[in-house]
Design a protein around this motif. Structure first.
Motif, PDB file in Angstrom:
ATOM      1  N   LEU A 117      44.325  44.459  42.200  1.00  0.00           N
ATOM      2  CA  LEU A 117      44.170  45.450  41.147  1.00  0.00           C
ATOM      3  C   LEU A 117      44.831  46.781  41.464  1.00  0.00           C
ATOM      4  O   LEU A 117      45.146  47.551  40.560  1.00  0.00           O
ATOM      5  N   THR A 118      45.027  47.083  42.740  1.00  0.00           N
ATOM      6  CA  THR A 118      45.531  48.409  43.125  1.00  0.00           C
ATOM      7  C   THR A 118      47.052  48.481  43.184  1.00  0.00           C
ATOM      8  O   THR A 118      47.602  49.572  43.340  1.00  0.00           O
ATOM      9  N   LEU A 119      47.728  47.354  43.063  1.00  0.00           N
ATOM     10  CA  LEU A 119      49.175  47.346  43.298  1.00  0.00           C
ATOM     11  C   LEU A 119      49.927  48.284  42.377  1.00  0.00           C
ATOM     12  O   LEU A 119      50.846  48.993  42.797  1.00  0.00           O
ATOM     13  N   SER A 120      49.550  48.300  41.101  1.00  0.00           N
ATOM     14  CA  SER A 120      50.332  49.052  40.122  1.00  0.00           C
ATOM     15  C   SER A 120      50.243  50.562  40.326  1.00  0.00           C
ATOM     16  O   SER A 120      51.091  51.299  39.821  1.00  0.00           O
ATOM     17  N   VAL A 121      49.235  51.035  41.053  1.00  0.00           N
ATOM     18  CA  VAL A 121      49.083  52.480  41.261  1.00  0.00           C
ATOM     19  C   VAL A 121      49.364  52.898  42.701  1.00  0.00           C
ATOM     20  O   VAL A 121      49.289  54.076  43.025  1.00  0.00           O
ATOM     21  N   THR A 122      49.686  51.944  43.557  1.00  0.00           N
ATOM     22  CA  THR A 122      49.917  52.282  44.965  1.00  0.00           C
ATOM     23  C   THR A 122      51.266  51.813  45.496  1.00  0.00           C
ATOM     24  O   THR A 122      51.910  52.529  46.270  1.00  0.00           O
ATOM     25  N   GLY A 145      37.828  40.603  36.380  1.00  0.00           N
ATOM     26  CA  GLY A 145      38.031  40.109  35.028  1.00  0.00           C
ATOM     27  C   GLY A 145      38.548  38.685  34.999  1.00  0.00           C
ATOM     28  O   GLY A 145      37.901  37.758  35.469  1.00  0.00           O
ATOM     29  N   HIS A 146      39.749  38.488  34.515  1.00  0.00           N
ATOM     30  CA  HIS A 146      40.328  37.168  34.286  1.00  0.00           C
ATOM     31  C   HIS A 146      41.677  37.066  34.991  1.00  0.00           C
ATOM     32  O   HIS A 146      42.357  38.081  35.197  1.00  0.00           O
ATOM     33  N   PRO A 147      42.115  35.849  35.374  1.00  0.00           N
ATOM     34  CA  PRO A 147      43.426  35.720  36.029  1.00  0.00           C
ATOM     35  C   PRO A 147      44.576  36.351  35.240  1.00  0.00           C
ATOM     36  O   PRO A 147      45.509  36.893  35.841  1.00  0.00           O
ATOM     37  N   ASP A 148      44.522  36.288  33.916  1.00  0.00           N
ATOM     38  CA  ASP A 148      45.585  36.905  33.113  1.00  0.00           C
ATOM     39  C   ASP A 148      45.655  38.415  33.350  1.00  0.00           C
ATOM     40  O   ASP A 148      46.744  39.014  33.374  1.00  0.00           O
ATOM     41  N   TYR A 149      44.482  39.026  33.519  1.00  0.00           N
ATOM     42  CA  TYR A 149      44.442  40.460  33.761  1.00  0.00           C
ATOM     43  C   TYR A 149      45.029  40.787  35.133  1.00  0.00           C
ATOM     44  O   TYR A 149      45.805  41.739  35.281  1.00  0.00           O
ATOM     45  N   ILE A 150      44.674  39.992  36.141  1.00  0.00           N
ATOM     46  CA  ILE A 150      45.227  40.206  37.482  1.00  0.00           C
ATOM     47  C   ILE A 150      46.741  40.034  37.461  1.00  0.00           C
ATOM     48  O   ILE A 150      47.487  40.816  38.063  1.00  0.00           O
ATOM     49  N   ASN A 331      33.233  35.109  43.811  1.00  0.00           N
ATOM     50  CA  ASN A 331      34.599  34.627  43.686  1.00  0.00           C
ATOM     51  C   ASN A 331      34.546  33.148  43.332  1.00  0.00           C
ATOM     52  O   ASN A 331      34.311  32.285  44.180  1.00  0.00           O
ATOM     53  N   VAL A 332      34.745  32.843  42.050  1.00  0.00           N
ATOM     54  CA  VAL A 332      34.571  31.473  41.542  1.00  0.00           C
ATOM     55  C   VAL A 332      35.450  30.484  42.284  1.00  0.00           C
ATOM     56  O   VAL A 332      34.991  29.414  42.713  1.00  0.00           O
ATOM     57  N   SER A 333      36.723  30.819  42.442  1.00  0.00           N
ATOM     58  CA  SER A 333      37.652  29.868  43.053  1.00  0.00           C
ATOM     59  C   SER A 333      37.349  29.667  44.534  1.00  0.00           C
ATOM     60  O   SER A 333      37.312  28.524  45.021  1.00  0.00           O
ATOM     61  N   ALA A 334      37.116  30.753  45.272  1.00  0.00           N
ATOM     62  CA  ALA A 334      36.864  30.633  46.710  1.00  0.00           C
ATOM     63  C   ALA A 334      35.597  29.839  46.986  1.00  0.00           C
ATOM     64  O   ALA A 334      35.576  28.952  47.847  1.00  0.00           O
ATOM     65  N   ALA A 335      34.512  30.154  46.265  1.00  0.00           N
ATOM     66  CA  ALA A 335      33.264  29.426  46.472  1.00  0.00           C
ATOM     67  C   ALA A 335      33.425  27.953  46.107  1.00  0.00           C
ATOM     68  O   ALA A 335      32.951  27.066  46.835  1.00  0.00           O
ATOM     69  N   SER A 336      34.115  27.664  45.009  1.00  0.00           N
ATOM     70  CA  SER A 336      34.314  26.270  44.589  1.00  0.00           C
ATOM     71  C   SER A 336      35.120  25.490  45.613  1.00  0.00           C
ATOM     72  O   SER A 336      34.809  24.332  45.927  1.00  0.00           O
ATOM     73  N   ILE A 337      36.175  26.121  46.138  1.00  0.00           N
ATOM     74  CA  ILE A 337      37.026  25.454  47.130  1.00  0.00           C
ATOM     75  C   ILE A 337      36.229  25.121  48.385  1.00  0.00           C
ATOM     76  O   ILE A 337      36.315  24.010  48.929  1.00  0.00           O
ATOM     77  N   VAL A 338      35.427  26.076  48.860  1.00  0.00           N
ATOM     78  CA  VAL A 338      34.628  25.852  50.066  1.00  0.00           C
ATOM     79  C   VAL A 338      33.562  24.801  49.808  1.00  0.00           C
ATOM     80  O   VAL A 338      33.340  23.907  50.645  1.00  0.00           O
TER      81      VAL A 338
END
Length: 462
Positions: A117-122, A145-150, A331-338
């Motif tokens: 999230l910080t890339l665009s301002v840093t 939020g959502h992957p599209d937002y990221i 973190n939906v993806s990280a928890a699901s993967i583990v």
């Protein structure tokens, strides 16, 4: 400029205080001081010749650590935040340590683990030589939020950077591999061949439609979540040709063979038998080769590497392995993967949930939506003999497990986590996993050690 130097000197003084206290730096406060005193601190501070920014939903901590350790081994003077501070204050701290009091750079390289999230301002202030994106997956609804937002946030940063940076992307990810198409930056791709995995279908997929035309995405094979070899049925969007291609991945023997665009190939040792750590090795090799480190040097490096203890650690007692294993609450993806990895491992095990959300301490309500997008259904595995839950969210996890169809007789839960060790049943099991939210690394190790102490006490009673 005077304001900048005041910020630099004060932040260095604060940093020195922490160092003189003789403790490992577990705060980014010197960086907070720097940017609060000088909002454009990142623009003004001198940078080394090599700056590598590593971002993405999952895998950036392990990848960043590997890159840092390799560069140090190669004799580089490197600035890095091993505690993982990946926001603006962390970048300020990282770069502040790399200059003297006159803002003269005294290091050769900086490795920045960067929050998406910080890339665009840093990053327009830092202008890294390389931006490496591991993947974009479902993360915390409240934070990300959502992957599209990221995607949009990273894309905004790339459009600002343009041809001043080189972008390195995962060709197996239909979301992140679309980054930078019109930004003007050079793009390098890495990719992995099929290794025969049969991942579970996710109850909340990260992506279903082509990001170019909204056509249907079809997979030739998948590794986990939406990561795999894909193509669109309505347009020509598909997994890109890769500069670095893992043509053979053997998770059992823990080896990965990577072919490069010039036809050369080499086999490297994996950190573990998990597919996500195979990607971490591929990530690191891609960066190493891109910056010119030889294949033999990389091969020697991986022969001595292991997973960072921030993510996994273990002890043995009486024939049972007791592990702490990061799972990332919210973190939906990280928890699901583990969950899928530990549940599918063909040995009997006990799972212990240390997954309360630290950041929810300061919120009037808990965020529980992630529980219903995470794949608890995989925990119905016959290899999971018991699930023990401790902490304030114990009833939330229990309800989700019951809705997923997990046998109620396997579920044991208690709010008072001091009682967790007394609830563990290691009869006929080979492993006990303490799955923990990443802010609870120390707490998880304390739980694990308390469980081992309980087993020793039981052993002594017999």
């Amino acid at each position: 400029m005077i304001r900048f130097f005041i910020a630099l000197w004060v932040s260095k003084f604060v940093y020195l205080i922490y160092i003189l206290r003789g403790k490992r730096l577990k705060t980014d406060m010197p960086g907070v001081v720097a940017y609060r005193l000088c909002p454009d601190f990142l623009s003004r501070i001198s940078k080394p010749e090599l700056v590598i920014c590593i971002t993405g939903t999952n895998g950036k901590t392990t990848t960043s650590t590997l890159v840092y350790e390799m560069l140090e081994r190669q004799g580089y003077k490197v600035s890095f935040n091993p505690a993982g501070y990946n926001l603006k204050a962390g970048y300020c701290l990282n770069l502040m340590r790399g200059v003297n009091i006159f803002n003269k750079c005294k290091i050769d390289a900086s490795v920045l683990e960067a929050d998406e999230l910080t890339l665009s301002v840093t990053m327009n202030q830092i202008v890294p030589n390389y931006v490496f994106v591991t993947n974009i997956c479902k993360d915390s609804l409240r934070r990300n939020g959502h992957p599209d937002y990221i995607f949009s946030r990273i894309e905004k940063a790339l459009n600002i950077l343009g041809d001043r940076t080189t972008l390195i992307l995962n060709a197996n990810d239909p979301i992140s591999s679309a980054l930078g198409e019109t930004a003007g930056c050079k793009r390098i791709f890495y990719r992995m061949n099929d290794c025969g995995l049969k991942p579970a279908e996710n109850i909340a997929p990260d992506i279903k439609l082509c990001p170019h035309c909204n056509g249907k995405l079809v997979y030739d094979y998948r590794f986990y979540r939406h990561i795999g070899s894909f193509h669109c049925t309505s347009c020509d969007y598909s997994s890109a040709n890769a500069n670095y291609y893992a043509e053979n991945v053997d998770l059992d023997s823990r080896e990965i063979t990577i072919t490069e665009s010039d036809g050369s190939k080499e086999t490297y040792r994996l950190l573990s038998g998990s597919i996500f750590n195979a990607f971490n090795v591929l990530n690191a090799v891609t960066i190493f080769r891109t910056i010119g480190i030889s294949q033999n040097t990389i091969k020697d490096f991986f022969s001595t590497q292991k997973i960072t203890e921030r993510r996994e650690s273990s002890v043995f007692f009486d024939g049972v392995e007791y592990l702490t294993y990061a799972a990332k609450a919210q973190n939906v993806s990280a928890a699901s993967i583990v969950f899928e990895y530990v549940a599918s491992e063909p040995i009997n095990k006990v799972l212990v949930f240390c997954m309360d959300e630290l950041q929810d301490r300061f919120h009037p309500t808990e965020t529980v939506t992630w529980l219903y997008e995470t794949d608890y259904e995989v925990l119905k595995s016959p290899y999971v003999k018991q699930i023990v839950i401790g902490g304030k969210m114990y009833l939330n996890h229990k309800l989700r497990l019951l809705l997923a169809g997990v046998d109620p007789d396997k579920i044991v839960c208690v709010e008072d986590d001091s009682l967790v060790p007394s609830l563990i049943d290691v009869t006929d099991v080979e492993k006990v996993y303490v799955l923990f939210e990443i802010d609870f690394e120390t707490k998880a190790k304390n739980w694990r050690d308390a469980i081992v102490d309980e087993m020793k006490r039981r052993k002594g009673e017999k």
